[in-house]
Motif scaffolding. Structure first.
Motif, PDB file in Angstrom:
ATOM      1  N   ALA A 273     -41.361  47.779  46.800  1.00 23.96           N
ATOM      2  CA  ALA A 273     -40.196  48.108  47.614  1.00 23.96           C
ATOM      3  C   ALA A 273     -38.948  48.040  46.730  1.00 23.96           C
ATOM      4  N   VAL A 274     -37.882  48.661  47.173  1.00 24.07           N
ATOM      5  CA  VAL A 274     -36.625  48.664  46.422  1.00 24.07           C
ATOM      6  C   VAL A 274     -35.745  47.522  46.931  1.00 24.07           C
ATOM      7  N   VAL A 275     -35.297  46.681  46.025  1.00 25.12           N
ATOM      8  CA  VAL A 275     -34.366  45.612  46.371  1.00 25.12           C
ATOM      9  C   VAL A 275     -32.948  46.144  46.231  1.00 25.12           C
ATOM     10  N   MET A 276     -32.163  46.058  47.280  1.00 26.80           N
ATOM     11  CA  MET A 276     -30.763  46.489  47.262  1.00 26.80           C
ATOM     12  C   MET A 276     -29.882  45.261  47.486  1.00 26.80           C
ATOM     13  N   LEU A 277     -28.885  45.098  46.647  1.00 29.24           N
ATOM     14  CA  LEU A 277     -28.037  43.916  46.719  1.00 29.24           C
ATOM     15  C   LEU A 277     -26.569  44.345  46.673  1.00 29.24           C
ATOM     16  N   SER A 278     -25.834  44.043  47.736  1.00 31.89           N
ATOM     17  CA  SER A 278     -24.411  44.363  47.765  1.00 31.89           C
ATOM     18  C   SER A 278     -23.617  43.313  47.000  1.00 31.89           C
ATOM     19  N   ARG A 279     -22.371  43.595  46.747  1.00 28.30           N
ATOM     20  CA  ARG A 279     -21.519  42.615  46.071  1.00 28.30           C
ATOM     21  C   ARG A 279     -21.397  41.353  46.922  1.00 28.30           C
ATOM     22  N   GLU A 280     -21.288  41.538  48.230  1.00 29.98           N
ATOM     23  CA  GLU A 280     -21.201  40.388  49.125  1.00 29.98           C
ATOM     24  C   GLU A 280     -22.456  39.529  49.015  1.00 29.98           C
ATOM     25  N   ASP A 281     -23.633  40.170  48.912  1.00 26.74           N
ATOM     26  CA  ASP A 281     -24.885  39.434  48.738  1.00 26.74           C
ATOM     27  C   ASP A 281     -24.864  38.642  47.433  1.00 26.74           C
ATOM     28  N   ALA A 282     -24.406  39.297  46.364  1.00 26.60           N
ATOM     29  CA  ALA A 282     -24.371  38.643  45.054  1.00 26.60           C
ATOM     30  C   ALA A 282     -23.424  37.447  45.062  1.00 26.60           C
ATOM     31  N   GLU A 283     -22.282  37.603  45.693  1.00 27.52           N
ATOM     32  CA  GLU A 283     -21.326  36.498  45.761  1.00 27.52           C
ATOM     33  C   GLU A 283     -21.881  35.340  46.581  1.00 27.52           C
ATOM     34  N   ALA A 284     -22.645  35.656  47.631  1.00 29.01           N
ATOM     35  CA  ALA A 284     -23.258  34.597  48.442  1.00 29.01           C
ATOM     36  C   ALA A 284     -24.297  33.833  47.623  1.00 29.01           C
ATOM     37  N   ILE A 285     -25.091  34.555  46.826  1.00 33.78           N
ATOM     38  CA  ILE A 285     -26.073  33.909  45.944  1.00 33.78           C
ATOM     39  C   ILE A 285     -25.369  33.025  44.926  1.00 33.78           C
TER      40      ILE A 285
ATOM     41  N   ASP B 265     -19.430  37.913  33.124  1.00 35.24           N
ATOM     42  CA  ASP B 265     -20.135  39.191  33.274  1.00 35.24           C
ATOM     43  C   ASP B 265     -20.793  39.227  34.649  1.00 35.24           C
ATOM     44  N   PHE B 266     -19.970  39.450  35.653  1.00 38.45           N
ATOM     45  CA  PHE B 266     -20.460  39.434  37.033  1.00 38.45           C
ATOM     46  C   PHE B 266     -21.540  40.484  37.243  1.00 38.45           C
ATOM     47  N   ASN B 267     -21.369  41.686  36.691  1.00 36.82           N
ATOM     48  CA  ASN B 267     -22.335  42.756  36.916  1.00 36.82           C
ATOM     49  C   ASN B 267     -23.715  42.425  36.358  1.00 36.82           C
ATOM     50  N   ALA B 268     -23.751  41.757  35.206  1.00 37.18           N
ATOM     51  CA  ALA B 268     -25.041  41.373  34.633  1.00 37.18           C
ATOM     52  C   ALA B 268     -25.739  40.350  35.520  1.00 37.18           C
ATOM     53  N   MET B 269     -24.982  39.394  36.064  1.00 37.43           N
ATOM     54  CA  MET B 269     -25.570  38.401  36.944  1.00 37.43           C
ATOM     55  C   MET B 269     -25.955  39.030  38.284  1.00 37.43           C
ATOM     56  N   TRP B 270     -25.208  40.017  38.717  1.00 32.16           N
ATOM     57  CA  TRP B 270     -25.536  40.779  39.924  1.00 32.16           C
ATOM     58  C   TRP B 270     -26.891  41.469  39.737  1.00 32.16           C
ATOM     59  N   SER B 271     -27.064  42.112  38.593  1.00 25.17           N
ATOM     60  CA  SER B 271     -28.339  42.777  38.289  1.00 25.17           C
ATOM     61  C   SER B 271     -29.479  41.766  38.201  1.00 25.17           C
ATOM     62  N   LYS B 272     -29.201  40.620  37.580  1.00 25.82           N
ATOM     63  CA  LYS B 272     -30.228  39.580  37.443  1.00 25.82           C
ATOM     64  C   LYS B 272     -30.638  39.053  38.814  1.00 25.82           C
ATOM     65  N   SER B 273     -29.693  38.916  39.728  1.00 22.36           N
ATOM     66  CA  SER B 273     -30.011  38.439  41.073  1.00 22.36           C
ATOM     67  C   SER B 273     -30.910  39.424  41.809  1.00 22.36           C
ATOM     68  N   ALA B 274     -30.641  40.726  41.642  1.00 21.36           N
ATOM     69  CA  ALA B 274     -31.498  41.743  42.259  1.00 21.36           C
ATOM     70  C   ALA B 274     -32.903  41.683  41.670  1.00 21.36           C
ATOM     71  N   LEU B 275     -32.983  41.489  40.354  1.00 18.88           N
ATOM     72  CA  LEU B 275     -34.285  41.421  39.695  1.00 18.88           C
ATOM     73  C   LEU B 275     -35.068  40.197  40.146  1.00 18.88           C
ATOM     74  N   ARG B 276     -34.386  39.079  40.317  1.00 18.08           N
ATOM     75  CA  ARG B 276     -35.088  37.875  40.756  1.00 18.08           C
ATOM     76  C   ARG B 276     -35.601  38.014  42.188  1.00 18.08           C
ATOM     77  N   ARG B 277     -34.914  38.756  43.035  1.00 22.55           N
ATOM     78  CA  ARG B 277     -35.444  39.023  44.370  1.00 22.55           C
ATOM     79  C   ARG B 277     -36.672  39.926  44.295  1.00 22.55           C
ATOM     80  N   LEU B 278     -36.745  40.734  43.248  1.00 19.31           N
ATOM     81  CA  LEU B 278     -37.900  41.607  43.064  1.00 19.31           C
ATOM     82  C   LEU B 278     -39.168  40.799  42.792  1.00 19.31           C
ATOM     83  N   HIS B 279     -39.008  39.557  42.322  1.00 20.25           N
ATOM     84  CA  HIS B 279     -40.171  38.716  42.012  1.00 20.25           C
ATOM     85  C   HIS B 279     -41.118  38.572  43.202  1.00 20.25           C
ATOM     86  N   LYS B 280     -40.565  38.590  44.408  1.00 23.68           N
ATOM     87  CA  LYS B 280     -41.403  38.421  45.596  1.00 23.68           C
ATOM     88  C   LYS B 280     -42.244  39.661  45.880  1.00 23.68           C
ATOM     89  N   LEU B 281     -41.938  40.757  45.177  1.00 19.11           N
ATOM     90  CA  LEU B 281     -42.588  42.024  45.482  1.00 19.11           C
ATOM     91  C   LEU B 281     -43.456  42.556  44.350  1.00 19.11           C
TER      92      LEU B 281
END
Length: 332
Positions: free
Chosen positions: A200-212, A236-252
């Motif tokens: 599945a595709v993990v989608m993460l908004s900026r609001e989601d990233a800030e909450a994480i 480097d907020f964008n790099a951490m944003w990408s990393k957060s999306a990737l870590r959610r991908l771990h469940k999939l």
């Protein structure tokens, strides 16, 4: 006079005669930028790095044992050398532990796959999202991993109910100047398996990233409280944003014991806890079991909705920490 820098402490520990702190020129000034650190290092002719590298070479056998066979020791130590100027105020013990942890996962501390960062006087190993991708590939079950950022004026569509790969498309407007692409509005991640299935595709908004960030990153909170604003979320907020999306991908996606261990070590470092040098410890049975369970969840996520089992939550136990005597015995 107190010995405040890593170079001072290493010289004191390795010199036949005591080294007076006043006779040792400082490598850095507290709060210096990376450019200032490199300039100071060049001004000293590389002597500070040479001293620390000579000390680290005493543990050459430990680094060789920790590094996977496919990672060249020379390349790893070259990356270490380049990173040392920014770590001059770290304690030798924390520096050695962070570097051995980095070696254990076969990730170069090059700023791309991993970083060893100074948190006060403590060196901390931080895997970047490219490091997570590298370990996903090593599992042998993941064929390709895609992580991206969607800008406001990019062309994209997301329809979760459509079959893969028709459910998601992204066409970056690389023909436009960066300023005209607009700000980043979403981060995403997905993977293709060697079996031909797609996660599945993990989608993460900026609001989601800030909450994480606000809930889980103690490094961010420490930086905020100190007023330094020097955490990776700040830098480097964008790099951490990408990393957060990737870590959610771990469940999939299928996970290896090594990938499970990397996530644990990453969390420990962010929480200011001791990072395990040679995780997974022992035979890694618990981590292997957890990785197999994650693999089953990943396969189940590809099944039709009505055929999926409800996920069962369980508390993750920390692996048993070896004593110092046990670790010495294992190295022998």
């Amino acid at each position: 006079m107190a010995l405040n820098t890593l170079k001072d402490r290493v010289r004191m520990a390795t010199a036949e005669k005591p080294v007076k702190a006043a006779a040792v020129p400082a490598v850095v000034v507290e709060g210096a930028t990376g450019e200032e650190l490199r300039a100071a290092e060049q001004a000293e002719g590389g002597k500070a790095t040479d001293t620390v590298m000579a000390w680290l070479e005493r543990y050459g056998d430990d680094f060789t044992a920790a590094l996977p066979a496919h990672v060249d020791t020379g390349s790893f130590m070259a990356a270490v050398r380049a990173a040392l100027p920014a770590l001059s105020r770290c304690t030798p013990a924390s520096l050695l532990q962070a570097l051995l942890t980095c070696a254990r996962f076969g990730l170069l501390p090059d700023g791309k796959h991993a970083v060893v960062k100074a948190e006060g006087a403590t060196a901390v190993f931080i895997p970047m999202y490219q490091g997570y991708v590298e370990l996903m590939y090593r599992s042998g079950r993941v064929g390709s991993v895609h992580v991206g950022l969607i800008h406001e004026h990019d062309e994209w569509s997301f329809e979760p109910t459509a079959p893969a790969p028709l459910d998601f498309t992204h066409k970056p407007r690389v023909d436009l100047p960066k300023a005209e692409r607009g700000p980043v509005i979403l981060a995403y991640a997905f993977a293709w398996m060697t079996s031909g299935a797609r996660s599945a595709v993990v989608m993460l908004s900026r609001e989601d990233a800030e909450a994480i960030r606000d809930e889980y990153s103690q490094a961010y909170r420490r930086a905020e409280d100190s007023g330094r604003a020097d955490s990776f979320w700040h830098r480097d907020f964008n790099a951490m944003w990408s990393k957060s999306a990737l870590r959610r991908l771990h469940k999939l996606v299928p996970m290896s014991a090594e990938l499970v261990a990397l996530a644990r070590v990453d969390d420990a470092g962010d929480a200011g806890q001791v990072q395990v040098i040679h995780a997974p410890t022992g035979d890694g049975a618990e981590l292997l079991a957890e990785a197999d369970e994650a693999h089953e969840r990943a396969e189940d996520s590809q099944a039709p909705e009505d055929a999926r089992e409800r996920p069962v939550s369980r508390t993750r136990r920390q692996p048993k920490r070896q004593s110092r005597a046990e670790r010495r015995g294992a190295r022998r």
